[in-house]
Motif scaffolding. Structure first.
Motif, short mmCIF file in Angstrom:
data_model
loop_
_atom_site.label_atom_id
_atom_site.label_comp_id
_atom_site.label_asym_id
_atom_site.label_seq_id
_atom_site.Cartn_x
_atom_site.Cartn_y
_atom_site.Cartn_z
N GLU A 188 37.13 31.05 47.96
CA GLU A 188 38.17 32.07 47.37
C GLU A 188 38.65 31.43 46.13
O GLU A 188 39.29 32.43 45.28
CB GLU A 188 39.41 32.47 48.35
N ALA A 189 38.38 30.12 46.03
CA ALA A 189 38.86 29.50 44.66
C ALA A 189 37.95 29.81 43.41
O ALA A 189 37.13 28.93 42.78
CB ALA A 189 38.81 28.00 44.69
N VAL A 190 37.94 31.17 43.02
CA VAL A 190 36.75 31.35 41.93
C VAL A 190 36.99 31.55 40.63
O VAL A 190 36.29 31.69 39.69
CB VAL A 190 36.52 32.87 42.27
N GLU A 191 38.52 31.27 40.23
CA GLU A 191 38.76 31.23 39.01
C GLU A 191 38.24 30.04 38.12
O GLU A 191 38.39 28.74 38.58
CB GLU A 191 40.41 31.29 38.82
N ILE A 192 37.81 30.12 37.05
CA ILE A 192 37.64 29.01 35.93
C ILE A 192 38.19 29.40 34.49
O ILE A 192 38.16 30.50 33.79
CB ILE A 192 36.10 29.06 35.57
N SER A 193 39.38 28.63 34.46
CA SER A 193 40.15 28.63 33.05
C SER A 193 39.63 27.78 32.37
O SER A 193 39.57 26.46 32.22
CB SER A 193 41.58 28.26 33.59
N ALA A 194 38.67 28.30 31.12
CA ALA A 194 38.10 27.63 30.22
C ALA A 194 37.90 28.30 28.86
O ALA A 194 37.90 29.66 28.99
CB ALA A 194 36.76 27.10 30.77
N GLY A 195 37.88 27.74 27.87
CA GLY A 195 37.88 28.33 26.54
C GLY A 195 39.31 28.64 26.12
O GLY A 195 39.98 29.15 26.59
N MET A 196 39.31 28.38 24.62
CA MET A 196 40.36 28.60 23.84
C MET A 196 39.89 29.30 22.39
O MET A 196 38.76 29.95 22.54
CB MET A 196 41.22 27.37 23.38
N SER A 197 40.76 29.47 21.67
CA SER A 197 40.45 30.31 20.45
C SER A 197 38.87 29.93 19.80
O SER A 197 38.49 30.72 19.17
CB SER A 197 41.51 30.26 19.41
#
Length: 240
Positions: free
Chosen positions: A203-212
């Motif tokens: 269930e740990a599917v989130e990927i927080s990556a990428g900025m402006s």
């Protein structure tokens, strides 16, 4: 001389125009990657900007708000709560253990979990919450943990640490691309680390990556959360 109402309206119009551009760019990046736009959530990074901007963004449909300083974030959360405006707060900065109790009181998702001591502090602070505190493990793509993030060799142990605490819910991982790496190289590595985590916690599917400056490349490698500041809210230099 312009009035406060006129300045407020001008700022809302500026944010609306910037948001339309950012959304268009996200849609284009998703199309290039063969993804549906609704698989990527936009987090507006509002550090140094006033609570009024957060309220304006909420009025424009942006309710995922990122902050990296607890003192500032807690004050904004209180202001929005008092105004009856509901948003989801993402704590995205490096955190000292003594800030855990404050952050756990308002945050919906902490992106920067990178060591066992912080896991313990956050879990202890989250005991009185109605629901578990969402967490992302910050991974160090190049292994330089001095800049934040856990090395790949320690990732499995940290996953076990988070999942051992019922007060916490592991949602995925977060990463910042090293400045001396190409975005593609960095986010390919992030995607591989995400697979490793999901093998243990599906269930740990989130990927927080990428900025402006690099979110299109992050989307190309599976980012589900993009952290957008300057191209949405403008330059911070004039606020200092």
């Amino acid at each position: 001389m312009t009035t406060a109402d006129e300045r407020g309206e001008a700022r809302r119009s500026e944010l609306a125009a910037n948001l339309a551009d950012v959304r268009e760019r996200i849609e284009h990046a998703c199309a290039q990657a063969g993804r549906a736009p609704d698989t990527v959530r936009l987090i507006a990074v509002t550090k140094t900007f006033p609570a009024g901007d957060v309220m304006s963004l909420a009025g424009l449909g942006i309710t995922e708000i990122g902050e990296n300083r607890d003192q500032e974030a807690a004050a904004k959360a209180a202001a929005l709560r008092e105004a009856g405006v509901e948003v989801h707060w993402h704590y995205i900065g490096r955190m000292q253990r003594n800030k855990a109790k404050s952050v756990a009181a308002y945050a919906h998702l902490v992106h920067s979990v990178d060591r066992p001591g912080l896991v313990t502090a956050l879990a202890d602070a989250a005991r009185d919450r109605e629901s578990p505190l969402g967490c992302l493990i910050q991974v160090s793509v190049d292994g330089d943990t001095a800049r934040g993030g856990v090395a790949e060799s320690e990732l499995g142990a940290l996953v076990d640490s988070v999942t051992s605490r019922p007060e916490l819910a592991l949602r995925g991982i977060m990463a910042v691309a090293p400045m001396d790496w190409t975005p593609e190289r960095a986010f390919e590595q992030v995607a591989a680390l995400s697979e490793k985590v999901r093998a243990a916690v599906p269930e740990a599917v989130e990927i927080s990556a990428g900025m402006s400056g690099d979110f299109p490349q992050a989307i190309g490698f599976g980012a589900t959360l993009v952290r957008i500041g300057s191209i949405l809210l403008g330059s911070r230099s004039h606020l200092r």
